[in-house]
Design an enzyme around this catalytic site. Structure first.
Site, PDB file in Angstrom:
ATOM      1  N   SER A  75       2.072   3.397  -4.034  1.00 16.86           N
ATOM      2  CA  SER A  75       2.431   4.443  -4.994  1.00 16.86           C
ATOM      3  C   SER A  75       3.840   4.963  -4.744  1.00 16.86           C
ATOM      4  O   SER A  75       4.370   4.896  -3.636  1.00 16.86           O
ATOM      5  CB  SER A  75       1.438   5.604  -4.895  1.00 16.86           C
ATOM      6  OG  SER A  75       0.119   5.151  -5.043  1.00 16.86           O
TER       7      SER A  75
HETATM    8  N1  SAH Z   1      -3.155   4.319  -1.727  1.00 17.13           N
HETATM    9  C1  SAH Z   1      -2.456   3.063  -1.915  1.00 17.13           C
HETATM   10  C2  SAH Z   1      -2.229   2.765  -3.391  1.00 17.13           C
HETATM   11  C3  SAH Z   1      -2.687   1.404  -3.695  1.00 17.13           C
HETATM   12  S1  SAH Z   1      -2.874   0.969  -5.381  1.00 17.13           S
HETATM   13  C4  SAH Z   1      -1.173   3.023  -1.106  1.00 17.13           C
HETATM   14  O1  SAH Z   1      -0.791   4.045  -0.538  1.00 17.13           O
HETATM   15  O2  SAH Z   1      -0.566   1.959  -1.000  1.00 17.13           O
HETATM   16  C5  SAH Z   1      -4.628   1.175  -5.610  1.00 17.13           C
HETATM   17  C6  SAH Z   1      -5.536   0.361  -4.727  1.00 17.13           C
HETATM   18  O3  SAH Z   1      -6.867   0.639  -5.154  1.00 17.13           O
HETATM   19  C7  SAH Z   1      -5.377  -1.159  -4.812  1.00 17.13           C
HETATM   20  O4  SAH Z   1      -5.166  -1.682  -3.541  1.00 17.13           O
HETATM   21  C8  SAH Z   1      -6.689  -1.628  -5.405  1.00 17.13           C
HETATM   22  O5  SAH Z   1      -7.131  -2.876  -4.908  1.00 17.13           O
HETATM   23  C9  SAH Z   1      -7.634  -0.523  -4.978  1.00 17.13           C
HETATM   24  N2  SAH Z   1      -8.861  -0.400  -5.771  1.00 17.13           N
HETATM   25  C10 SAH Z   1      -9.037  -0.525  -7.126  1.00 17.13           C
HETATM   26  N3  SAH Z   1     -10.318  -0.330  -7.457  1.00 17.13           N
HETATM   27  C11 SAH Z   1     -10.989  -0.075  -6.281  1.00 17.13           C
HETATM   28  C12 SAH Z   1     -12.354   0.195  -5.959  1.00 17.13           C
HETATM   29  N4  SAH Z   1     -13.316   0.228  -6.888  1.00 17.13           N
HETATM   30  N5  SAH Z   1     -12.665   0.399  -4.673  1.00 17.13           N
HETATM   31  C13 SAH Z   1     -11.714   0.367  -3.696  1.00 17.13           C
HETATM   32  N6  SAH Z   1     -10.427   0.103  -3.935  1.00 17.13           N
HETATM   33  C14 SAH Z   1     -10.056  -0.109  -5.220  1.00 17.13           C
END
Ligand code: SAH
Length: 225
Positions: A75
């Site tokens: 993000s």
């Molecule tokens: N907090 C992260 C942002 C990553 S983007 C950071 O600081 O880098 C969002 C993430 O959510 C992705 O890695 C994606 O695979 C995950 N995601 C999407 N749906 C999900 C679910 N149902 N359960 C767990 N993770 C999920």
């Protein structure tokens, strides 16, 4: 200044990943309205460039989301800062659940502020990289799990706070049910292009919902990958 200092600084690596780059990023976050000093100090000291691919490391301290593989992104720093300060505004939570570990950066920011962070990621490959970073940075108050985070982490519930970092069409009831009394949940909610950062506070009179403004996140998906 000693005549060697410049050379020493160069020897420590690219200026693009230096403490100065982080200091400048924090100044920008402040100018853009982030006011919580606890959050700013954690961000100042956390090496964001270690959470992304080396090829992109020189862009780590720009205020932008960056790809981390498998179609996912780390993000934007402003969004991380804003969500973090909104989550801890009322009181500092002790146990926090994050859904969507991704690179691990948001979990690492939280780990610098709260007692224990529980984080769930559905893509195993991303989770493995994030765990390697937690170990390298000695962030030993983060527990992580490979699962569909829409289900939360029932065995460890309730949580004082929950942060979802992928956007669902609606709020996940299972997550609301894992929130402690007086707990706080923050999540992007809505379809692509029309997501709103939503904060829920669990009080005696029920759940209170606030809209904190438009955001843009990757989708919250079902199952594991
Ligand atoms: N907090 C992260 C942002 C990553 S983007 C950071 O600081 O880098 C969002 C993430 O959510 C992705 O890695 C994606 O695979 C995950 N995601 C999407 N749906 C999900 C679910 N149902 N359960 C767990 N993770 C999920």
């Amino acid at each position: 200044m000693m005549p060697f200092s410049h050379r020493n600084r160069d020897a420590q690596g690219s200026g693009m990943t230096s403490q100065r780059a982080r200091d400048r990023m924090v100044e920008r976050l402040q100018a853009d309205g982030i006011g919580d000093r606890r959050v700013l100090e954690v961000i100042r000291h956390l090496p964001r460039h270690q959470f992304i691919d080396e090829a992109l490391a020189s862009r780590a301290y720009e205020d932008t989301a960056l790809p981390i593989g498998r179609g996912q992104t780390i993000s934007q720093p402003w969004v991380v800062a804003r969500m973090t300060e909104a989550l801890i505004e009322m009181r500092l939570p002790s146990r926090v659940l994050e859904i969507g570990t991704g690179s691990g950066y948001q979990a690492a920011v939280l780990a610098g502020l709260v007692g224990t962070v529980y984080t769930v990621e559905r893509i195993e490959e991303l989770l493995r990289s994030a765990r390697r970073r937690f170990r390298a940075l000695k962030l030993d108050n983060i527990r992580s799990r490979h699962d569909d985070g829409r289900l939360g982490w029932p065995d460890e519930a309730p949580f004082d706070a929950i942060m979802v970092t992928a956007a669902g069409a609606e709020l996940q009831v299972a997550l609301l049910e894992q929130l402690a009394p007086d707990g706080c949940l923050i999540a992007p909610v809505g379809p692509p292009g029309r997501q709103t950062l939503t904060r829920i506070r669990a009080g005696e009179a029920g759940w209170m919902r606030e809209d904190l403004g438009p955001v843009s996140f990757v989708p919250l998906l079902g199952g594991t990958g």
